[in-house]
Design a protein around this motif. Structure first.
Motif, PDB file in Angstrom:
ATOM      1  N   ASP A 151       0.760  -1.103   0.004  1.00 34.52           N
ATOM      2  CA  ASP A 151      -0.241   0.010   0.375  1.00 34.52           C
ATOM      3  C   ASP A 151       0.901   1.150  -0.017  1.00 34.52           C
ATOM      4  O   ASP A 151       0.683   2.520  -0.788  1.00 34.52           O
ATOM      5  N   ARG A 152       1.768   1.430   0.755  1.00 33.44           N
ATOM      6  CA  ARG A 152       2.601   2.421   1.137  1.00 33.44           C
ATOM      7  C   ARG A 152       3.083   2.939  -0.003  1.00 33.44           C
ATOM      8  O   ARG A 152       3.213   4.334  -0.923  1.00 33.44           O
ATOM      9  N   HIS A 153       3.728   1.978  -1.504  1.00 31.98           N
ATOM     10  CA  HIS A 153       3.774   2.489  -3.128  1.00 31.98           C
ATOM     11  C   HIS A 153       2.842   3.764  -3.410  1.00 31.98           C
ATOM     12  O   HIS A 153       3.449   3.956  -3.965  1.00 31.98           O
ATOM     13  N   VAL A 154       2.116   3.184  -3.587  1.00 25.82           N
ATOM     14  CA  VAL A 154       0.475   3.586  -4.143  1.00 25.82           C
ATOM     15  C   VAL A 154      -0.117   4.960  -3.127  1.00 25.82           C
ATOM     16  O   VAL A 154      -0.056   6.007  -3.948  1.00 25.82           O
ATOM     17  N   LYS A 155       0.634   5.021  -2.294  1.00 27.91           N
ATOM     18  CA  LYS A 155       0.486   6.207  -1.092  1.00 27.91           C
ATOM     19  C   LYS A 155       1.197   7.266  -1.778  1.00 27.91           C
ATOM     20  O   LYS A 155       0.851   8.178  -1.546  1.00 27.91           O
ATOM     21  N   GLU A 156       2.621   6.666  -1.569  1.00 23.51           N
ATOM     22  CA  GLU A 156       3.721   7.455  -2.149  1.00 23.51           C
ATOM     23  C   GLU A 156       4.396   7.775  -3.713  1.00 23.51           C
ATOM     24  O   GLU A 156       4.861   8.236  -3.840  1.00 23.51           O
ATOM     25  N   GLY A 157       2.057   7.475  -4.790  1.00 23.55           N
ATOM     26  CA  GLY A 157       2.443   7.799  -5.908  1.00 23.55           C
ATOM     27  C   GLY A 157       3.351   6.692  -6.945  1.00 23.55           C
ATOM     28  O   GLY A 157       3.514   7.330  -8.230  1.00 23.55           O
ATOM     29  N   ARG A 158       3.749   5.493  -6.645  1.00 16.89           N
ATOM     30  CA  ARG A 158       3.789   4.711  -7.573  1.00 16.89           C
ATOM     31  C   ARG A 158       3.466   3.676  -7.846  1.00 16.89           C
ATOM     32  O   ARG A 158       3.558   2.324  -7.600  1.00 16.89           O
ATOM     33  N   GLY A 159       1.978   4.247  -7.450  1.00 15.64           N
ATOM     34  CA  GLY A 159       0.737   2.962  -7.618  1.00 15.64           C
ATOM     35  C   GLY A 159       0.867   2.904  -9.407  1.00 15.64           C
ATOM     36  O   GLY A 159       0.328   1.208  -9.619  1.00 15.64           O
ATOM     37  N   ASP A 160       1.580   3.590 -10.306  1.00 15.75           N
ATOM     38  CA  ASP A 160       1.696   3.255 -11.779  1.00 15.75           C
ATOM     39  C   ASP A 160       2.700   2.319 -12.784  1.00 15.75           C
ATOM     40  O   ASP A 160       3.292   2.085 -12.858  1.00 15.75           O
ATOM     41  N   ASN A 161       3.717   1.907 -11.012  1.00 23.33           N
ATOM     42  CA  ASN A 161       4.684   0.855 -11.272  1.00 23.33           C
ATOM     43  C   ASN A 161       4.270  -0.237 -11.689  1.00 23.33           C
ATOM     44  O   ASN A 161       3.572  -0.704 -11.274  1.00 23.33           O
ATOM     45  N   VAL A 162       5.211  -0.991 -12.368  1.00 28.00           N
ATOM     46  CA  VAL A 162       5.149  -2.455 -12.869  1.00 28.00           C
ATOM     47  C   VAL A 162       5.792  -3.058 -11.421  1.00 28.00           C
ATOM     48  O   VAL A 162       6.729  -2.884 -10.690  1.00 28.00           O
ATOM     49  N   ALA A 163       4.937  -3.568 -10.437  1.00 25.42           N
ATOM     50  CA  ALA A 163       5.210  -4.341  -9.806  1.00 25.42           C
ATOM     51  C   ALA A 163       5.180  -6.005 -10.239  1.00 25.42           C
ATOM     52  O   ALA A 163       6.167  -6.699  -9.135  1.00 25.42           O
ATOM     53  N   ILE A 164       4.598  -6.948 -11.007  1.00 29.28           N
ATOM     54  CA  ILE A 164       4.847  -8.257 -10.990  1.00 29.28           C
ATOM     55  C   ILE A 164       5.133  -8.210 -12.615  1.00 29.28           C
ATOM     56  O   ILE A 164       4.115  -7.908 -13.429  1.00 29.28           O
ATOM     57  N   LEU A 165       5.912  -9.096 -13.200  1.00 29.54           N
ATOM     58  CA  LEU A 165       6.297  -9.169 -15.292  1.00 29.54           C
ATOM     59  C   LEU A 165       5.889 -10.585 -15.350  1.00 29.54           C
ATOM     60  O   LEU A 165       6.689 -12.029 -14.152  1.00 29.54           O
ATOM     61  N   PHE A 166       4.932 -10.847 -15.655  1.00 28.78           N
ATOM     62  CA  PHE A 166       4.997 -12.795 -16.197  1.00 28.78           C
ATOM     63  C   PHE A 166       4.371 -13.213 -16.790  1.00 28.78           C
ATOM     64  O   PHE A 166       3.317 -12.526 -18.189  1.00 28.78           O
ATOM     65  N   ALA A 167       5.072 -13.574 -18.245  1.00 29.70           N
ATOM     66  CA  ALA A 167       5.099 -13.670 -19.837  1.00 29.70           C
ATOM     67  C   ALA A 167       4.775 -12.235 -20.288  1.00 29.70           C
ATOM     68  O   ALA A 167       5.343 -11.825 -20.108  1.00 29.70           O
ATOM     69  N   ASP A 168       3.387 -12.434 -20.575  1.00 28.59           N
ATOM     70  CA  ASP A 168       3.208 -10.750 -21.096  1.00 28.59           C
ATOM     71  C   ASP A 168       2.653 -10.144 -20.313  1.00 28.59           C
ATOM     72  O   ASP A 168       1.984  -9.023 -21.050  1.00 28.59           O
ATOM     73  N   GLN A 169       1.771 -10.693 -19.519  1.00 29.60           N
ATOM     74  CA  GLN A 169       1.332  -9.901 -18.079  1.00 29.60           C
ATOM     75  C   GLN A 169       2.274  -8.337 -17.642  1.00 29.60           C
ATOM     76  O   GLN A 169       3.404  -9.267 -16.961  1.00 29.60           O
ATOM     77  N   LYS A 170       1.883  -7.192 -17.142  1.00 31.64           N
ATOM     78  CA  LYS A 170       2.556  -6.631 -16.563  1.00 31.64           C
ATOM     79  C   LYS A 170       1.596  -6.118 -15.233  1.00 31.64           C
ATOM     80  O   LYS A 170       0.505  -5.777 -15.885  1.00 31.64           O
ATOM     81  N   VAL A 171       1.661  -6.258 -14.078  1.00 27.04           N
ATOM     82  CA  VAL A 171       0.244  -5.639 -13.172  1.00 27.04           C
ATOM     83  C   VAL A 171       1.100  -4.602 -12.560  1.00 27.04           C
ATOM     84  O   VAL A 171       2.614  -4.992 -11.885  1.00 27.04           O
ATOM     85  N   THR A 172       0.965  -3.581 -12.484  1.00 33.26           N
ATOM     86  CA  THR A 172       0.837  -2.605 -11.413  1.00 33.26           C
ATOM     87  C   THR A 172       0.674  -2.565  -9.690  1.00 33.26           C
ATOM     88  O   THR A 172       0.063  -3.231  -9.281  1.00 33.26           O
ATOM     89  N   TYR A 173       1.821  -2.013  -9.015  1.00 36.06           N
ATOM     90  CA  TYR A 173       0.990  -1.596  -8.081  1.00 36.06           C
ATOM     91  C   TYR A 173      -0.188  -1.519  -7.432  1.00 36.06           C
ATOM     92  O   TYR A 173      -0.959  -1.580  -7.029  1.00 36.06           O
ATOM     93  N   LYS A 174      -0.765  -0.642  -8.219  1.00 37.65           N
ATOM     94  CA  LYS A 174      -2.280  -0.107  -7.716  1.00 37.65           C
ATOM     95  C   LYS A 174      -3.483  -1.501  -8.228  1.00 37.65           C
ATOM     96  O   LYS A 174      -4.196  -1.094  -7.790  1.00 37.65           O
ATOM     97  N   GLU A 175      -2.406  -2.339  -9.256  1.00 40.88           N
ATOM     98  CA  GLU A 175      -3.728  -3.239  -9.993  1.00 40.88           C
ATOM     99  C   GLU A 175      -3.129  -4.155  -9.147  1.00 40.88           C
ATOM    100  O   GLU A 175      -4.052  -5.426  -8.448  1.00 40.88           O
TER     101      GLU A 175
END
Length: 559
Positions: free
Chosen positions: A38-62
Motif C-alpha cells: 500500500d505504501r508505494h501506491v500512497k507515495e505515488g508509485r501506483g503505476d509502477n510495474v510490480a510483477i512481470l509474468f510472460a506478456d502480463q504486466k501488473v502495476t502496484y495499483k492493480e
C-alpha cells in the motif's frame, strides 16, 4: 483476533536473542501489506510495474486492488488476525496478491511447497491448523487426496480451473469470489511480536518443521536484504524461477523486492531457454538462481543469442557455487555471481559475498549488517582465522519452532540443542578468514572423521570439480573398521568420458596440489548423476545408504 495458544511456541527462556538494528525501527503497530504494498501506491508509485509474468504486466495499483478484493473474500470466510492461511501456488501474479491479502487481515501466511506429496500437505495443514487453504488448480490433486487425513474444517479456495467445476467439488472459486468483492480494505494493524509468517522446512530429513517468524522479523529482514544485497528500487526487476510458495522463494519474491518498491519477474519453471528469454523480455536487472541453474546456462550452445545486457547482478545460494562455476560465468558474461547463505529457520539470507567489493571464490560471504556470526570450537571457545568450527548467528531473525511439544517434545529438544547463550547454532561447519569471509565446509552431520582427522567434504569436492572430466561430485564418509570412516568421492562425469581405473587415478592425482595426503579419497565411485533436492542440495544420506549397491568403484592408485 485469533489467539495463539501458549504451548504452540517454546518457552521464552530458551529463545535466541533477537536484535533490533537502529536503522530499521519497528513501529508499535503495523501491517506488513501496508508497508510492502500500500505504501508505494500512497507515495505515488501506483503505476509502477510490480510483477512481470510472460506478456502480463501488473502495476502496484492493480496488485493492491486484487489484494484488497481477496482480503474481503478471506474475511467473509471467517479469517481473522493470526489465523493461519495456507498457500500452495504455481508461480503467477495471483500468488503474490494472495499473500498480501492474508497480511492485510493480520493473518499468517503459510507457504506450502508445490513439490510436496499428499502426506506432507496433510501434515502441514493439520500442524498449522489452516482456516483456509488457497491452491492453484494444476496442483490441487494432492490436496484433495489428503482430505481424509484433515483434522480441521479447512476451506479450500482454488485459483484457476472452471468456476463451476471448482464449486461442484465444494470449493471456493478465486476468480468468481473476487469478481464481486470490493477493492477497498481497511488493513488490520498488528503488534511487532505477533506472528508474520510460518515457514516450513523442506522435510528432506523427516516431517517438515514449522519455523515461526514474527512481524518484526519480516519487516526488518526484507529491508536488510534489499539494502545490502539486491539494492532493488523502482524500475529494477528481480528475476528467477524459485517457487513462490517454497520457503526460500517466498522471501525472494513475496517480501524483499517490495521493501524497495522494485518489480519481480516470475517464471513458471526453469529451463535454460525460458530463463534467458525472460531476462531479455523483462529486462531483468538482478538474477537469482541455484548454482545448478547457472551450470545449465553455461552449457547452452545458444547462450550468446540472448541479450542479457540489462542484468547488473547475478546471485545464488542453496548449495555451493564452486570457484569453477564462478570463473566460468565471469569469463562468459564479464560479471560475477554473488553467493550467500540463508535458511528457513532464519527466514532468509544472513550472509552474502555482496557485502564485500569482489566475490570471494568458494565463500558464502560475510555477515549481512544487522547479523553477527562467530565460529566456535567443540569446547565452545572461539575458533581462530582459518580454523573449522561451528557457525553461530545472532540477529533480528532467529530459530523458533512451531508446536514444539508434539511428538514427545521433539522440536523442544531441537530448540534447546540449537540455541546456546542467545545464539542460533546452524549445524554448519564453516571456516572464517581474518577479513570475515565465511567458507562453508559441510553440514556438521556430514563432516568426515577419518584416522583421527576431522575432514570437510567441501574442500575435497572443490578440488575434484576442477578436473575437466568431472561434471559434479560429492564426498562422503563411509564406515571403515580401520579408519573409522573412509573418504569416498562420488563422481558424475561430463559427456564423452567413461568410468575407468585410469580416470579414477587421474581425478585424484589432480587434487594432490591442494589436498594433504590424509584428505585424499580412498575410493572413487562413478555415478550417472549426483542426487540433489529440487533446491539443488546434494542428498548425501542417499549416497551413504546406497553405497553398498554401487558397482563402478575404483581404488585410486597414485604416487
Amino acid at each position: 483476533m485469533s489467539k495463539i495458544p501458549a504451548d504452540y511456541l517454546p518457552p521464552k527462556e530458551i529463545w535466541a536473542e533477537y536484535t533490533s538494528p537502529a536503522e530499521f525501527p519497528v513501529p508499535d503497530k503495523l501491517n506488513l501489506a501496508e508497508f510492502l504494498l500500500d505504501r508505494h501506491v500512497k507515495e505515488g508509485r501506483g503505476d509502477n510495474v510490480a510483477i512481470l509474468f510472460a506478456d502480463q504486466k501488473v502495476t502496484y495499483k492493480e496488485l493492491l486492488a486484487t489484494a484488497n478484493k481477496f482480503a474481503n473474500v478471506l474475511k467473509g470466510l471467517g479469517v481473522e488476525a493470526q489465523d493461519r492461511v495456507g498457500i500452495r501456488m504455481t508461480n503467477a501474479p495471483d500468488a503474490v496478491a494472495i499473500n498480501f491479502a492474508i497480511m492485510k487481515l493480520g493473518a499468517i501466511p503459510v507457504p506450502v511447497s508445490p513439490l510436496w506429496a499428499k502426506e506432507e500437505v496433510a501434515f502441514v495443514l493439520n500442524n498449522a491448523e489452516f482456516k483456509v487453504f488457497v491452491v492453484s488448480f494444476p496442483i490441487l490433486q494432492p490436496v484433495e487426496d489428503s482430505k481424509h487425513e484433515w483434522q480441521f474444517p479447512t476451506k479450500i479456495v482454488v485459483v484457476g480451473g472452471k468456476p463451476e467445476d471448482v464449486e461442484a467439488k465444494g470449493h471456493v472459486s478465486f476468480a468468481k469470489a473476487i469478481a464481486t468483492a470490493s477493492d477497498q480494505f481497511a488493513n488490520v494493524m498488528v503488534a511487532p511480536w505477533d506472528i508474520g509468517v510460518i515457514l516450513f522446512t523442506s522435510g528432506t530429513t523427516g516431517q517438515p518443521k514449522g519455523c515461526v517468524h514474527f512481524v518484526r522479523e519480516v519487516f526488518i529482514e526484507s529491508q536488510i536484504v534489499n539494502k545490502y544485497v539486491w539494492k532493488l528500487g523502482p524500475g529494477e526487476v528481480l528475476g528467477g524461477s524459485a517457487p513462490v510458495t517454497f520457503a526460500a522463494g517466498y522471501g525472494t519474491f513475496c517480501l524483499v523486492p517490495f521493501a524497495g518498491g522494485g518489480a519481480i519477474s516470475l517464471l513458471p519453471r526453469f529451463t535454460p531457454d525460458d530463463m534467458m528469454s525472460t531476462i531479455q523480455k523483462h529486462k531483468i536487472t538482478v538474477v537469482t538462481g541455484l548454482p545448478t541453474a547457472y551450470r545449465k546456462l553455461l552449457e547452452m550452445p545458444n547462450f550468446k543469442d540472448y541479450d542479457i545486457s540489462s542484468v547488473r547482478m547475478y546471485t545464488t545460494g542453496g548449495d555451493a557455487l564452486t570457484g569453477k562455476t564462478l570463473s566460468q560465468w565471469q569469463a562468459k558474461t564479464g560479471k560475477p555471481i554473488w553467493e550467500g547463505l540463508g535458511g528457513t529457520e532464519m527466514m532468509h539470507l544472513v550472509t552474502s559475498t555482496a557485502i564485500g567489493d569482489v566475490p570471494m571464490a568458494d565463500s558464502i560471504g560475510k555477515a549481512i549488517p544487522g547479523f553477527e556470526i562467530k565460529v566456535v570450537r567443540e569446547d565452545g571457545t572461539t575458533a581462530g582465522p582459518g580454523e573449522v568450527g561451528s557457525m553461530m548467528i545472532k540477529g533480528p531473525t532467529a530459530t523458533l519452532y512451531w508446536k514444539p511439544y508434539i511428538q514427545d517434545n521433539k522440536l523442544l529438544a531441537t530448540m534447546k540443542k540449537g540455541i546456546k547463550d542467545g545464539w542460533n547454532m546452524m549445524g554448519d561447519a564453516v571456516m572464517m578468514d581474518k577479513d570475515g569471509y565465511i567458507f562453508f565446509q559441510a553440514r556438521e552431520d556430514d563432516m568426515i572423521k577419518s584416522s583421527g582427522f576431522r575432514l570437510a567434504p567441501t574442500e575435497i569436492e572443490d578440488a575434484i570439480i576442477r578436473h575437466a572430466a568431472v561434471r559434479d561430485n560429492a564426498v562422503v564418509g563411509i564406515p571403515d573398521e580401520i579408519m573409522g570412516q573412509k573418504v569416498v568421492a562420488m563422481v558424475e562425469l561430463e559427456g564423452g568420458h567413461s568410468p575407468s581405473q585410469e580416470l579414477a587415478n587421474d581425478v585424484i592425482k589432480s587434487t594432490m596440489d591442494v589436498l594433504a595426503t590424509y584428505k585424499l579419497p580412498r575410493e572413487v565411485v562413478f555415478l550417472p548423476a549426483i542426487p540433489r533436492t529440487p533446491t539443488g542440495k546434494i542428498i548425501k544420506k542417499d549416497l551413504r545408504k546406497h553405497y553398498p549397491e554401487y558397482t563402478t568403484k575404483f581404488v585410486p592408485k597414485v604416487k
